[in-house]
Scaffold this active site. Structure first.
Site, short mmCIF file in Angstrom:
data_model
loop_
_atom_site.label_atom_id
_atom_site.label_comp_id
_atom_site.label_asym_id
_atom_site.label_seq_id
_atom_site.Cartn_x
_atom_site.Cartn_y
_atom_site.Cartn_z
N LEU A 65 10.26 13.85 2.15
CA LEU A 65 9.13 12.95 1.92
C LEU A 65 8.88 12.68 0.44
O LEU A 65 7.92 12.01 0.07
CB LEU A 65 7.89 13.51 2.61
N MET B 12 7.36 18.60 -7.75
CA MET B 12 8.45 19.09 -6.89
C MET B 12 9.76 19.17 -7.67
O MET B 12 10.58 20.05 -7.42
CB MET B 12 8.62 18.19 -5.66
N ASP C 85 23.50 33.89 -7.36
CA ASP C 85 24.92 33.69 -7.02
C ASP C 85 25.83 34.43 -7.99
O ASP C 85 26.82 35.03 -7.59
CB ASP C 85 25.24 32.20 -7.02
#
Lengths: 158, 158, 158, 158, 158, 158
Positions: free
Chosen positions: E74, E112, E127
């Site tokens: 969104l 965001m 990682d």
């Protein structure tokens, strides 16, 4: 001169262009795919009256321009307003000569987009001809011209 | 010789390799970014004791290998099992010399992935140095070696 | 019958196919782009002796097959081993008729990939003809045939 | 009329819109997924009190609108300012009826974004129901309305 | 208060911001990767005089900011005008402390994007260190500051 | 212990796993989104009888798992065979508790995919609730369990 604008305190960043005005920008780049005789022959055979292998590369080059910000980490994502890619088979050299022109209205230029379009088009020429010859070579991938922005116009000499 | 395997009845296609066995494949490619004196100086200045601009290009090259099937329409998406990209600044030329080696276990080879890794790394070198000089040039982008698959080993001569 | 395999306890998931063997799979889908007389005329005018608009849509369809897992959240990412897309201009209807065949060796089928290839090719036909007419219509997007996997062969009737 | 604006000298290009003003644009498209009785029953069973399969398709449709420029080579990448996708299960037909409205402030319109949103939503409906029936069909994918830009407002007749 | 702007009549949508003016926006977020002694030791050993593992995570974080609209259905796709990501190894805690600042000129904010940049950088730290220890933990991923737009400035307390 | 396998001679690489057998792998991760009272109230109000905001985040998390290799440069692209993401609103804490389980048959594990799925789901929870409160916090993003591969099973203690 000699400053690496993508770095600040030794760390890469996407340079802040928030305060710059969005202006018209254009950039043109070129590249050559040097062909072997076998590849030139395959291209000639494949390109007559049937699907044109260079059409694939041309379209992929346009697509490639839009992928620039996904390939170059420090590149700003730009709303491209025009992309043209041309491929010309020059059997007498033999080579495929590629040019790409990219346009935008943005805070920063589209040199990388024009270069990326040429690179992707050239890689696709290689891909389509590699069954006939692996010894092809992409060369002379470089900027020809840019206009717009504070640094103004630039044109490759020679 | 001279057949364009990506075409059938004049239309491009992703060649059907369903019946081929998945075997170990490797490919190595190279590229050079020809530097101007200004760019070489900027790279030298930027690369000492601080963030290394070539590290950005190297990582982007690895990323680029994974993007190959998104850039080359007729390329098969392959589960890469290894990617190494090396960049070497040769101030005496001056140039940045790039090699990339890609590995997979698949029905088809990884030449395009190795070439794409080199191309993307080279474009990133250009991107980071373009503030110091726009006259850089990417050249000698070509395959050095491939192994695996029905066509077997191939090594660039000369 | 009637079970929604993509749901478990009312929540969507990517169905676990880890225990299924990887087998050869193929699927073929079709679609039609219904043309207005204006669009048919534009296609006819544009497609003779010059760049073929359907070639753009055909290539985009191949690309689209590879994008399936990015468009359909619950789709497994699959290593496609072959994609063919065909577009046929039928001036007498007038329509563009599209078929796509996709192949893989995987734990699950490629129906969605074949349908997505047709959908993307059809959207590109629309894109290229929308300047001549906005009243085009994409229709009959559906599966024609699938083979491979536990559910075996299926062929559209009628 | 009848001109293919995406082509120049027979070669596809991303049309240059640099000189056009960025104005408010909106477009609405529709599509139908024709259901078999089995699929309608599965949808009814799956959509009551539990996770709603149409919610997956609706969200995927919104995502799809943002993917348009990656699916359609000659489409300009646009900064979408609003996307709404609606899915309505009509058990009496039976069908799923889809509409999508997309908005932007840009130099070019969002017809392709609205159509792509509908196509992706429809493909996801198919994906979720294909376990119950493979004979579903996506149809009537077409533009309903557009506004903004030099060509002004357009509304589908009938 | 308490309204879910992303929903309308119970359906998610990309909120229509067409009528809002494009203004300067900035957001800064943070995150921490809590290290085990083994991971801290590996980072210390790996980060001296050789390739810096945090440089990989930093670059990936910048890349991640550009991926936000592909991860968050969104979210509006925004033309970012600046991204900075910083990683600081704090051996005495031990932790890697991450901050990201994102800028744009747009109709909606970049909270965001800043959070996504931190999340992606943190995942990359994980990682690179997971071979030494799997018990790492990403924590305190949150907004520190935002400015611009109708809701104005906001700063985390405490 | 303490070796950074992603580095060789100080340069990052995608580790060569060509010689490793493809085996069944699974990984489960978790994350928490700490809510403010305002956000908890908004979630409660929005989640009853209407579109469920957590359904958006759940689907985005599944999508996110497939994006892992695009976010983490040194991650191998893996053909995921199953993804489950669960979100649980715990109003008494208040928090949203997220778990993700990912499966594959591959040469390397899916820890990063499980963590990425959780991270993306959590970012989407934040996105949907940020209108009610900006002080949310993503925390405890960590691996719970992994199985398969040479290093065998691992389970978080405590």
């Amino acid at each position: 001169m000699g400053e690496l604008t993508h770095f600040k305190d030794g760390r890469p960043r996407m340079v802040d262009v928030t305060q710059k005005p969005a202006t018209h920008r254009t950039a043109t780049a070129e590249a050559r795919v040097k062909l072997t005789p076998e590849a030139a022959q395959a291209l000639e055979a494949g390109g007559v009256g049937k699907g044109d292998p260079l059409a694939v590369a041309q379209l992929a080059g346009i697509f490639g321009a839009k992928k620039t910000a996904e390939l170059i980490p420090l590149c700003h994502p730009l709303p491209l307003t025009g992309v043209e890619v041309r491929l010309e088979f020059r059997p007498e050299v033999p080579e495929v000569y590629i040019t790409a022109t990219v346009r935008t209205k943005a805070e920063t230029g589209v040199e990388m987009e024009a270069l990326t379009a040429c690179a992707v088009a050239a890689l696709n020429v290689y891909d389509m001809l590699k069954a006939s010859s692996k010894a092809l070579e992409i060369t002379d991938l470089r900027l020809l011209h840019k206009a717009g922005g504070k640094s103004g116009e630039w044109r490759r000499e020679g």
